[in-house]
Every structure is written in structure tokens, then in C-alpha cells.
Write a protein that holds these residues in place. Structure first.
Motif, PDB file in Angstrom:
ATOM      1  N   THR A  47       0.840  -1.153   0.063  1.00 50.68           N
ATOM      2  CA  THR A  47       0.111   0.104  -0.092  1.00 50.68           C
ATOM      3  C   THR A  47       0.805   1.235  -0.213  1.00 50.68           C
ATOM      4  O   THR A  47       2.216   1.262   0.233  1.00 50.68           O
ATOM      5  CB  THR A  47      -0.897   0.118   1.147  1.00 50.68           C
ATOM      6  OG1 THR A  47       0.125   0.209   2.539  1.00 50.68           O
ATOM      7  CG2 THR A  47      -1.677  -1.403   1.430  1.00 50.68           C
ATOM      8  N   HIS A  48       0.269   2.319  -0.203  1.00 49.64           N
ATOM      9  CA  HIS A  48       0.904   3.629  -0.087  1.00 49.64           C
ATOM     10  C   HIS A  48       1.847   3.864   1.233  1.00 49.64           C
ATOM     11  O   HIS A  48       2.574   4.703   1.264  1.00 49.64           O
ATOM     12  CB  HIS A  48       0.123   4.915  -0.566  1.00 49.64           C
ATOM     13  CG  HIS A  48      -0.054   4.799  -2.087  1.00 49.64           C
ATOM     14  ND1 HIS A  48       1.043   5.526  -3.164  1.00 49.64           N
ATOM     15  CD2 HIS A  48      -0.926   4.238  -2.860  1.00 49.64           C
ATOM     16  CE1 HIS A  48       0.433   5.176  -3.916  1.00 49.64           C
ATOM     17  NE2 HIS A  48      -0.514   4.522  -4.160  1.00 49.64           N
ATOM     18  N   GLU A  49       1.096   3.236   2.223  1.00 51.62           N
ATOM     19  CA  GLU A  49       1.505   3.420   3.763  1.00 51.62           C
ATOM     20  C   GLU A  49       2.868   2.771   3.984  1.00 51.62           C
ATOM     21  O   GLU A  49       3.434   3.032   4.867  1.00 51.62           O
ATOM     22  CB  GLU A  49       0.455   3.139   4.643  1.00 51.62           C
ATOM     23  CG  GLU A  49      -0.693   4.190   4.577  1.00 51.62           C
ATOM     24  CD  GLU A  49      -1.494   4.158   3.428  1.00 51.62           C
ATOM     25  OE1 GLU A  49      -1.982   3.122   3.239  1.00 51.62           O
ATOM     26  OE2 GLU A  49      -1.580   5.435   2.912  1.00 51.62           O
ATOM     27  N   GLU A  50       3.291   1.654   3.096  1.00 51.76           N
ATOM     28  CA  GLU A  50       4.153   0.790   3.385  1.00 51.76           C
ATOM     29  C   GLU A  50       5.437   1.350   2.718  1.00 51.76           C
ATOM     30  O   GLU A  50       5.479   2.065   1.775  1.00 51.76           O
ATOM     31  CB  GLU A  50       3.774  -0.519   3.085  1.00 51.76           C
ATOM     32  CG  GLU A  50       2.785  -1.195   3.863  1.00 51.76           C
ATOM     33  CD  GLU A  50       2.360  -2.873   3.226  1.00 51.76           C
ATOM     34  OE1 GLU A  50       2.494  -3.648   4.178  1.00 51.76           O
ATOM     35  OE2 GLU A  50       2.068  -3.022   2.184  1.00 51.76           O
ATOM     36  N   ARG A  51       6.780   0.890   3.344  1.00 52.02           N
ATOM     37  CA  ARG A  51       7.984   1.183   2.740  1.00 52.02           C
ATOM     38  C   ARG A  51       8.469   0.125   1.878  1.00 52.02           C
ATOM     39  O   ARG A  51       8.615  -1.105   2.431  1.00 52.02           O
ATOM     40  CB  ARG A  51       8.960   1.590   4.063  1.00 52.02           C
ATOM     41  CG  ARG A  51       8.630   2.865   4.786  1.00 52.02           C
ATOM     42  CD  ARG A  51       9.589   3.214   5.914  1.00 52.02           C
ATOM     43  NE  ARG A  51      10.825   3.248   5.382  1.00 52.02           N
ATOM     44  CZ  ARG A  51      11.881   2.628   6.022  1.00 52.02           C
ATOM     45  NH1 ARG A  51      11.778   2.003   6.924  1.00 52.02           N
ATOM     46  NH2 ARG A  51      13.074   2.999   5.507  1.00 52.02           N
ATOM     47  N   VAL A  52       8.838   0.287   0.857  1.00 53.48           N
ATOM     48  CA  VAL A  52       9.139  -0.624  -0.042  1.00 53.48           C
ATOM     49  C   VAL A  52      10.818  -0.647  -0.560  1.00 53.48           C
ATOM     50  O   VAL A  52      11.027   0.774  -0.678  1.00 53.48           O
ATOM     51  CB  VAL A  52       8.604  -0.544  -1.762  1.00 53.48           C
ATOM     52  CG1 VAL A  52       8.796  -1.499  -2.491  1.00 53.48           C
ATOM     53  CG2 VAL A  52       7.014  -0.240  -1.403  1.00 53.48           C
TER      54      VAL A  52
END
Lengths: 304, 304
Positions: free
Chosen positions: B32-37
Motif C-alpha cells: 500500500t502507499h503506507e508501506e515502505r518498499v
């Protein structure tokens, strides 16, 4: 034979092939010497060799030739029938002949013209008719098992095609032995571990006269395309074809796939011929035959 | 794009690829956009394009470059590092660099020389080291997910290789998303449905400077051989590669395979690095490193 790192002289080769075949028959529990085997014979190298091998091994193997009426340019069906009858006469073996046109009114190419299945190529109609007839004769004449001459190249090509689309039902149905189910004879493929070139060598060395030509309709077929691709692979990686097929059998045995019941459609007997079918009502064979007759009577009515 | 019956101009193509990527990220619930990739970046077209796309889509994506020390004739590693750092600087993105030689004392070609895995080709050692490092960095720096640039051609070739030998454990482990397990970061492949040529077109049209050369050790590899075979198939049957991969995912989803637990080996944490392993005792990475050190001290002792 690069895949086995084995080279044999003629004499030993002609012993090796039947001995290996017997080993496969026993390993996969195909049939016993007490059972009656019906061999589907096309007049090609594989099925005639299979009949020859089973005869040598002392099995009770009769033949079934299905006349498809594919005579097009080269007299394919009549020549293969002649060679099959010649073989049976020489070996004094019992051969049943079913002529599709005589029994059902139309040859395979004629049947194919009237159906959607047959548009372009009659191969699908031909497969349907052959499966129906083989099963009917095996059942009506009380054979225990139906044997076909499929070799490794055939099996690998079918497996490859079904793998490219991951067709679960077809994948799980492919095996050296298909057990008898209500209305369907047990089916076995004793040559499934021999390369096509091994069977050609066997037929030539045994002096079996067989039809060299491919069926004229097979030219350009998908199965031949897959065979060519697999031949390229085999050429670059000797043994790849055998590994592909055997490791599939092994993986299934060790539980890679879900149990077949989850995948396979439920079967019921066709109300017309009694053979099992997954279709609602008539089986595909009987539906094709009924459609043909309906179309014909409509045509006759129109003419009146 | 014959497989989609779609032709796009430059402008729409550069919109279509990111839009499709977002669709795949959501469809397979990658992140998701909240997670760090953490994006594993090699300097090639796929991984740089992936980073570019994730940046455009507004994801929190940092890069990880692993210096393998493969400099042989063409300065492969140093050139790919230069391009990766240039890209990161231009986009002002955060890039972590791990240099294998600096951290572990030897480059990939040097590591490969001392092990059985590396005999002939260092690819197996390289894969082992990269997996270990990617996972370590993702875990130590608290990333939620690790993203790699594998495209459809990569995925289809791996699937094809594992299918030719029906390697159950590997077959079942191949997916667009591998869930996090104790000690292993979640792994995702957002480009897994794009053909290689689509990614090349994207990188070129976006003006991304990437390293054109293949890794010098990849030449003649099995995976490249399978890619060529699948390209032949794709050329003769447009869409075959995509169908092969997607129908595999579909078949697994609809229950063709037995549940993964039956097949997969049990994992436990490596006593040295803590990453999960199926081997008894140390994981393969730590075993390789220990063996190297033991061999070295033996060598040193001998010299004394």
C-alpha cells in the motif's frame, strides 16, 4: 540412445524393447497374461510394433482397426488397412475391423463437414469417433483392457500442450494407465516411455511393414508443432523429453496435485449409447450423430 | 502488443505501463502507499523502470544496489552502479549500496571459485548472496516489502524450467507475491505481467539510462536458453507466454495443486544469521562463508 547412455546391436535391441515393454506393463500394472487385450491398430509403426511385442510376450492381444475413410490424395486409410490386415494374417492374429462410413453412414471427413468441431480440421471429430468406437468394441466384446501405441513423443507433446495452458482436468487424466470406470474400459499405453525414434528403429529392424505417411490432416497440427519444439529441446538437452514426462508422473505420485476428484467433472451414462459423459444429456458422440441426422432430415424435407 | 491487440502512441504508452503496474500491485495485494518498499536495483532496464514507476505512482520506494564485483572485461558492475547512482541522484531517491567484496571480503567471482556451487558458473552463488543481502537489508532497515524487477519473460522462463522437471517445491513458490514469513521479508514482482520487450520500450521512451549488456556470466545460461525457446513459441503463437504464466497462477488459485504445506520443507532460523533455512544447522549462505574461511585458515596454516 543418448538418454540411457546405451548402444545396442540389432539382436540385443530386438530383445531390449520387448523386455522393457514387459517391465513397463508390470510396473504400471497395465494387465496380466490372464486378461484379454484389445490393441487399437492404425497401420503405423507404433501400434503394429505394440501388437508385435505383445504377441512375442505371449499376451492375449487382438487387434481393432477403425476405417476412417481418410483417402484424400494418398489412399491413407485403405493403405493402412491393407498393411494392418496383412500383418494380422501373417501372424495369424485376430483383427476386428470397424468401418466408420459403413456403420455410421459417413466417413470422418464427411462427418467433420457438418459440425463445428470439424471446421477446418477433422482431427477433433476423428478423436471423438475413435474413442467412442474403441470403447464400444472393448466393452461389447468383453475385453479387459484397451491398449494404444502412444509413444513418449506423443505423450510429451500432449503433456506440453496441456501444461502451456495449465489445463488441470486434462493434465490429471494423462497417465500410462487409466483405470476402468463404469462404462469405460481400462486404457493403457505400454510404449509411453519409448522415444518415437526408438519405435521407428524397432519397426524397421523387425521388418514390420507400416504406413510411413502421417495422416494428411495432421500436417500443420498443434501436436506436431509441439513435437518439433520438444525435439529441439531434446537435441540441445538429451533426455529432457523423458525427464519431462517421468518427473510429471513422479510429481503426481508424490502428491504435487490436489486429488483428482476436486478437478474432474462428474460423469453420467449417455442415455443413448451408455458411455459415460460429463455433458448434460447425450454424450458428444451421440449429439454429433443426432445433429447430423436432424440436419439431413431437414434437408430432405426441404427438397420435398 | 499483439497479445492485447493494442497499439499505443508514446504518450499513452507512458501512462499505460504505470497504470497497469498499479492495477497489478492492487490485484495481487503487493503493498500500500503506507508501506515502505525496498526496490532491488541492478542498473538494468527492468529494475530502474520499476523504481521510476513506483516513484511516479507515489509509493515510498528506496533502492538497494548490490555491488557484485563482476567487472571482467566490460566493467559490468561498476557501470551498472554508476547508472544506478546517477538515476537515484537525478530523481533524488534514497539508495542503499552494499558492496559484497567490502562486506564479505570477496567478490562474487572470487566467492564462486571456492565452492562447488560456483564450479563453472557463479550464477548460483550470486543468487544465494543477493537473496541473503536483500533480505538482510530489508529486515535490518525495517522495510515492509522487497520489490524486484522480474518481468514476464523472467517469470515464464523460471516456470518453464521448473515445469520441465516438475520441481514441486519451486513451482509452488513462484508467485507475484511471496508472503512474509518469520525472518523473510515479503517479496513482490510488480512487473511480472509485462513482456521484456514492453519494459525495454518503456525504459527507452522514458529516457532511462540503463546498462544494455547482459551479465557476462549469463551468456549460455539455461534461463537464457529457455527464454529463446519461449520466444520462438511466442512468435508462432502470440500470447502463449502470458497464457502460460497466467493460467499457472489461475490453476493454482483454483486448486490444481495440493496445499503447499505437503510439499514445502520445514524452515528454521539459521543459528548464525537468523534467516530461515531448510538445511540442518547453518543456512547455505553462512555455510558457504564458513567453508571459505575454514579453507583460508587451512591454506594459511599450510603456508606456515
Amino acid at each position: 540412445m543418448r538418454q540411457h547412455k546405451l548402444a545396442l546391436c540389432k539382436e540385443h535391441y530386438l530383445e531390449w524393447i520387448p523386455a522393457q515393454t514387459e517391465r513397463f506393463i508390470e510396473k504400471y500394472r497395465m494387465f496380466t497374461h490372464e486378461e484379454r487385450v484389445l490393441v487399437a491398430v492404425s497401420g503405423g509403426k507404433d501400434s503394429l510394433s505394440l501388437w508385435d511385442i505383445l504377441w512375442q510376450l505371449g499376451y492375449q492381444a487382438d487387434g481393432l482397426y477403425i476405417g476412417l475413410g481418410i483417402d484424400e490424395d494418398i489412399g491413407y486409410s485403405s493403405e493402412s488397412q491393407r498393411l494392418t490386415e496383412k500383418f494380422a494374417a501373417e501372424y495369424r492374429l485376430k483383427l476386428h475391423v470397424v468401418d466408420v462410413k459403413k456403420e455410421y453412414g459417413k466417413s470422418i471427413p464427411e462427418l467433420a463437414q457438418g459440425t463445428n468441431r470439424g471446421r477446418g480440421k477433422p482431427c477433433s471429430v476423428c478423436g471423438l469417433v475413435k474413442r467412442h468406437v474403441m470403447n464400444r468394441i472393448a466393452r461389447d466384446l468383453g475385453y479387459d483392457v484397451l491398449a494404444t501405441g502412444h509413444n513418449l513423443d506423443d505423450e510429451a507433446a500432449v503433456l506440453f500442450g496441456n501444461t502451456l495452458t495449465w489445463s488441470g482436468e486434462y493434465l490429471l487424466r494423462q497417465a500410462p494407465v487409466l483405470a476402468e470406470t463404469s462404462g469405460l474400459a481400462r486404457k493403457v499405453k505400454p510404449l509411453c516411455r519409448f522415444y518415437e525414434r526408438e519405435m521407428t528403429a524397432y519397426a524397421l529392424l523387425r521388418g514390420i511393414e507400416y504406413i510411413y505417411e502421417e495422416c494428411p490432416f495432421a500436417i500443420g497440427s498443434t501436436s506436431i508443432y509441439y513435437k518439433e519444439l520438444l525435439n529441439k529441446l531434446e537435441n540441445d538437452r538429451p533426455g529432457a523429453k523423458l525427464t519431462f514426462y517421468l518427473s510429471f508422473l513422479e510429481a503426481r505420485k508424490s502428491g504435487l496435485f490436489a486429488s483428482q476428484e476436486n478437478i474432474q467433472a462428474e460423469l453420467h451414462p449417455c442415455p443413448n449409447c451408455g458411455q459415460p459423459t460429463s455433458a448434460p444429456g447425450l454424450c458428444s458422440f451421440c449429439r454429433m450423430m443426432t445433429k447430423k441426422l436432424t440436419a439431413e432430415s431437414a434437408e430432405t424435407a426441404e427438397k420435398k
